[in-house]
Design an enzyme around this catalytic site. Sequence first.
Site, PDB file in Angstrom:
ATOM      1  N   CYS A   1       0.830  -1.207   0.000  1.00  0.00           N
ATOM      2  CA  CYS A   1       0.000   0.000   0.000  1.00  0.00           C
ATOM      3  C   CYS A   1       0.867   1.261   0.000  1.00  0.00           C
ATOM      4  CB  CYS A   1      -0.888   0.037   1.232  1.00  0.00           C
ATOM      5  SG  CYS A   1      -2.219  -1.164   1.236  1.00  0.00           S
TER       6      CYS A   1
ATOM      7  N   CYS B   1      -6.097   1.245   5.121  1.00  0.00           N
ATOM      8  CA  CYS B   1      -6.609  -0.115   5.335  1.00  0.00           C
ATOM      9  C   CYS B   1      -6.138  -0.625   6.708  1.00  0.00           C
ATOM     10  CB  CYS B   1      -6.129  -1.054   4.228  1.00  0.00           C
ATOM     11  SG  CYS B   1      -4.422  -1.611   4.405  1.00  0.00           S
TER      12      CYS B   1
ATOM     13  N   CYS C   1      -2.337  -1.215   7.122  1.00  0.00           N
ATOM     14  CA  CYS C   1      -1.582   0.045   7.209  1.00  0.00           C
ATOM     15  C   CYS C   1      -1.812   0.732   8.546  1.00  0.00           C
ATOM     16  CB  CYS C   1      -1.946   0.971   6.056  1.00  0.00           C
ATOM     17  SG  CYS C   1      -1.219   0.418   4.501  1.00  0.00           S
TER      18      CYS C   1
ATOM     19  N   GLU D   1       0.692   3.936   1.886  1.00  0.00           N
ATOM     20  CA  GLU D   1       1.104   4.404   3.216  1.00  0.00           C
ATOM     21  C   GLU D   1       2.362   3.678   3.681  1.00  0.00           C
ATOM     22  OE1 GLU D   1      -1.813   3.324   2.175  1.00  0.00           O
ATOM     23  OE2 GLU D   1      -3.457   3.932   3.472  1.00  0.00           O
TER      24      GLU D   1
END
Length: 135
Positions: free
Chosen positions: A53, A88, A91, A55
Site C-alpha cells: 500500500c 486499510c 496500514c 502508506e
Amino acid sequence: MEIEQKYELVLKAYHNAYAKYSLFQVGALVILKDGHYFLGSNVENASYGLTNCAERSALFAAYSNGYRKDDILELVLIGKSNDFLYPCGACRQVICELMPQDATITLFKLTKLYKQIKVKDLMPYLFDERELNAE
Ligand code: THU
C-alpha cells in the site's frame, strides 16, 4: 509545508502508483520535522498478496533512510473514494507503530477537499510492543 504543496506532492505519488490489477491508485506523503519528505505509492504484483500500500511504501522509505517515529510530523493520503480514503487495516497497524500517536493524517480527495485526523483515531484496542512484554 503549505496545504497546496502537500496536495501537489501527494498527487504526484498518486500518479506514480503501480496499480495495473486493481486500477485503484493511492498516493502517500510522509513529512518529516526536518523538512524532508518521502512519497509512497501502492505497488501491485501479479501475485496479488504481495501488493504494498501507498502508506507503507512512504513510511518504509522514511525508515529506510534512517528516520524514526519522533522525526515524523505528518502522513498525507490521496485516493478516489466516495468518502475520504482511510488507511486499510494492515496500514493502520503499521502507522500506529511507526508514527507518533498525536501526529496528523491529512486525507485528500482528488478534488483537493481534505480533512485531518490523528494517528490515535485509527486504532482502538491497538496491539503493540507492550503486549509482547506482558507478564
Ligand atoms: N491501497 C492502498 O494503497 N492503501 C490503502 O489504504 C487501501 C488500499 C491499495 C492496495 C491496492 O493496490 C489497491 O489500493 C486496491 O486495494
